[in-house]
Design an enzyme around this catalytic site. Structure first.
Site, PDB file in Angstrom:
ATOM      1  N   TYR A   1       5.434   5.697   4.097  1.00 58.87           N
ATOM      2  CA  TYR A   1       4.583   5.398   2.939  1.00 58.87           C
ATOM      3  C   TYR A   1       3.100   5.430   3.324  1.00 58.87           C
ATOM      4  CZ  TYR A   1       3.203   2.801  -1.317  1.00 58.87           C
ATOM      5  OH  TYR A   1       2.642   2.395  -2.507  1.00 58.87           O
TER       6      TYR A   1
ATOM      7  N   LYS B   1       0.378   7.981   1.774  1.00 62.72           N
ATOM      8  CA  LYS B   1      -0.771   7.481   1.026  1.00 62.72           C
ATOM      9  C   LYS B   1      -2.087   7.880   1.695  1.00 62.72           C
ATOM     10  CE  LYS B   1       1.220   5.460  -2.474  1.00 62.72           C
ATOM     11  NZ  LYS B   1       1.169   6.137  -3.803  1.00 62.72           N
TER      12      LYS B   1
END
Length: 251
Positions: free
Chosen positions: A152, A156
């Site tokens: 993640y 991001k």
């Protein structure tokens, strides 16, 4: 409404996406509500229409190029050319690196990065033709690193580089690109994190709030408000930026 600008919001069936779709509709946009679950999208679209807004709910898998192309074409046909895109679709497959599977990694990369790429590629054609556009990508404070989120965090952070490149490439066509990086936001996703680590959600929220200078956790509407500014006509000189909406400075 004649000349009503059209916005597309992905991952819009709940949480930040639903709040953003609702806010943009209140600001006068016709909104396409996209998510995997068309019934859930339609519920958000119904709520927008009940308030007098214009909305279309569409079930689209943002990792599937054909679905993206056909979905954006339908938006253009039914609402008009999309000149605002909010790439919000996201999933979590949290685990420490030694436990993380290849599937965990690939799924998160596909939704966040490939999804944003495919949606942007499809929508920018309409924006450049209109000589006007606003793209907002959802990054995260996790882009700076977060235990248990190697996939993640990498995705991001990748979206920040993607955003800056879009700003450089598309600026000459009147298109801006920015990223919003939320801190801790109270959503179904953070509730799932609390459940995964075995902490009651209220306790999880209280601990998170204690770590934030403004002493509260964020709400989806906090993020929607920042996005609303970035997609406004007045934000035309703001591009290539990453705005952290986290209740305080981040190290």
């Amino acid at each position: 409404m004649e000349n009503q600008r059209v916005a597309v919001v992905t991952g819009a069936a709940r949480g930040i996406g639903a709040a953003t779709a609702t806010r943009l509709a209140r600001d006068g946009f016709a909104v396409a509500v996209l998510d995997l679950d068309e019934a859930a999208c339609e519920a958000v679209a119904d709520a927008i229409r009940a308030e007098g807004g214009t909305a279309l709910g569409l079930g689209v898998d943002v990792t599937d190029a054909e679905q993206v192309e056909s979905g954006v074409a339908r938006v253009a046909d039914e609402l008009g050319p999309p000149v605002v895109l909010v790439n919000n679709a996201g999933i979590i497959r949290d685990n420490l690196i030694f436990k993380m599977t290849e599937g965990d990694w690939d799924a998160v990369m596909a939704v966040h990065l490939k999804g944003a790429f495919l949606m942007t590629r499809a929508c920018q054609a309409h924006m450049t033709a209109q000589k006007y556009g606003r793209i907002v990508n959802l990054s995260s404070s996790s882009a700076q690193g977060n235990r248990g989120q190697a996939n993640y965090s990498a995705a991001k952070a990748g979206l920040q580089g993607f955003t800056k490149t879009l700003a450089i490439e598309l600026g000459r066509f009147g298109v801006t690109a920015n990223a919003v990086a939320p801190g801790f936001i109270q959503t179904d996703m953070t509730a799932a994190t609390a459940e995964r680590i075995g902490v009651p959600f209220e306790e999880f929220l209280a601990h998170a709030a204690s770590q934030v200078p403004v002493q509260r956790v964020g709400q989806p509407e906090d993020i929607a408000a920042t996005i609303a500014f970035l997609v406004s006509q007045e934000a035309g000189f703001v591009s290539g930026q990453v705005i952290y909406v986290a209740g305080g400075p981040l190290d």
